[in-house]
Design an enzyme around this catalytic site. Sequence first.
Site, PDB file in Angstrom:
ATOM      1  N   LYS A  54       0.748  -1.306   0.047  1.00  0.00           N
ATOM      2  CA  LYS A  54      -0.011  -0.016   0.065  1.00  0.00           C
ATOM      3  C   LYS A  54       0.850   1.345  -0.102  1.00  0.00           C
ATOM      4  CE  LYS A  54      -3.779  -2.429   2.025  1.00  0.00           C
ATOM      5  NZ  LYS A  54      -4.359  -2.784   3.460  1.00  0.00           N
ATOM      6  N   GLN A  98      -4.712  -1.496   9.488  1.00  0.00           N
ATOM      7  CA  GLN A  98      -4.708  -3.105   9.005  1.00  0.00           C
ATOM      8  C   GLN A  98      -5.276  -3.938  10.047  1.00  0.00           C
ATOM      9  OE1 GLN A  98      -3.663  -3.435   5.691  1.00  0.00           O
ATOM     10  NE2 GLN A  98      -3.846  -5.624   6.106  1.00  0.00           N
ATOM     11  N   ASP A 121     -11.402   2.658   3.986  1.00  0.00           N
ATOM     12  CA  ASP A 121     -11.792   1.273   3.880  1.00  0.00           C
ATOM     13  C   ASP A 121     -13.280   1.032   3.882  1.00  0.00           C
ATOM     14  OD1 ASP A 121      -9.735  -0.880   3.778  1.00  0.00           O
ATOM     15  OD2 ASP A 121      -9.128  -0.408   5.966  1.00  0.00           O
TER      16      ASP A 121
HETATM   17  N1  GUN Z   1      -7.045  -6.957   6.249  1.00  0.00           N
HETATM   18  C1  GUN Z   1      -7.188  -7.527   5.020  1.00  0.00           C
HETATM   19  N2  GUN Z   1      -7.807  -6.960   3.867  1.00  0.00           N
HETATM   20  C2  GUN Z   1      -8.176  -5.568   4.363  1.00  0.00           C
HETATM   21  C3  GUN Z   1      -8.407  -4.308   4.000  1.00  0.00           C
HETATM   22  O1  GUN Z   1      -8.996  -4.280   3.089  1.00  0.00           O
HETATM   23  N3  GUN Z   1      -8.356  -3.330   5.099  1.00  0.00           N
HETATM   24  C4  GUN Z   1      -7.863  -3.479   6.226  1.00  0.00           C
HETATM   25  N4  GUN Z   1      -7.733  -2.315   6.988  1.00  0.00           N
HETATM   26  N5  GUN Z   1      -7.418  -4.522   6.607  1.00  0.00           N
HETATM   27  C5  GUN Z   1      -7.266  -5.777   6.047  1.00  0.00           C
END
Ligand code: GUN
Length: 295
Positions: A54, A98, A121
Site C-alpha cells: 500500500k 490494517q 476502507d
Molecule cells: N486486512 C485484510 N484486508 C484488509 C483491508 O482491505 N483493509 C484493512 N484495513 N485490513 C485488511
Amino acid sequence: MSAAMIDGKKIAADIRLEVGSRVAERTARGLRPPGLAVVLVGENPASQFYVRSKGKACKEAGFHSEQYDRPAHTGEEELLSLVAELNANPAIDGILVQLPLPKHINEERVLLAIDPEKDVDGFHPVNVGNLSVGRKGFVPCTPLGVRELLIRSGIETRGKFAVIVGRSNIVGKPMAQLLVAKGKGGDATVCVCHSATDDLPSITRQADILVAAIGRPEIITGEMLKPGAVVIDVGINRVDDATKEKGYRVCGDVHFETASKVASHMTPVPGGVGPMTIAMLLHNTLESCRRRVDG
Ligand code: GUN
C-alpha cells in the site's frame, strides 16, 4: 470451452496510472496531494506485506503517505489516541488500520473511532449504512474492485442472477449491496450464500455471475457452475504442497482447472481481484481528498 481471463493486474495498473495523473494535475495547480495513514499493529507477515504494498502504491501515485508501525503489545487506548490524532491531522484524508488486530484490542471500537469521512476502507457503520441506502460514502476496496473489474471487462450485471459465496463484512455483504444497487455494475438479482447454506451447488449452478469470497481453498468446482458463468475469485489461500520450494502454493476459493472449462470469464489467483484492492484504496483516498479540499 476455456474461460477468458480477466486481467486484474492490468486493470489495477490502469487505475493506478489514472489516479496518479489526477494527483499530478492537482499538485500542478498548487493543491496538496492526497494523504493516507496506514496503521499496522504487530508483526503478522501477510499484513506487513499488504502494508508495504500500500505504501509503495501511494508513493508511485504521488500521495503523501504515513506508516505507523506499533508493537503487538500496544494498548487499545494508545491505538485510539493515534486514531484521534490522525482524525485531526489536516494532511491526512484516509486512515487505514490494517486488520486483523491483536486479540487484546477490540477491533470494533477502533474502527468506530475512525472519522467516517476518512474511513477509506469503508468499514465504519456510517459508511456501511450509506452504502445500503445509496448515499455517498466509502465502499470497501475489494468489492468496489470487483465491480470495477466487471464494468471494465464489459460484463453486464443488469438483470443477471449474481450469487455471492461468503457473508463477511469486508467482502460478501458490501458486494451484495453493490450488485443490487441501481445503476452501472448493479441492477442484479442477488443471493448471498454462506457456511450454513443448504445445497450450495443447486444455487451456484443458477449463477450468471458468481463471486467466491468464503476463504476455503478450491471449494467452488466446475460442476457447481452454469456453463458460461462469470466467475470472480476473491479467495487467497495457502495450501500445503510438498512439490513447491516454499512448501505451499497459493490458490483461490475456486478450483481453477475445472471451473475454467465451464466459465466464460474468470479471474486468476494471483493477479485477479488482489491487485484491485490497492487500486481502489488509492481511488477512495483521492476521492476523500477531493471532498475535503474541493468541497
Ligand atoms: N486486512 C485484510 N484486508 C484488509 C483491508 O482491505 N483493509 C484493512 N484495513 N485490513 C485488511
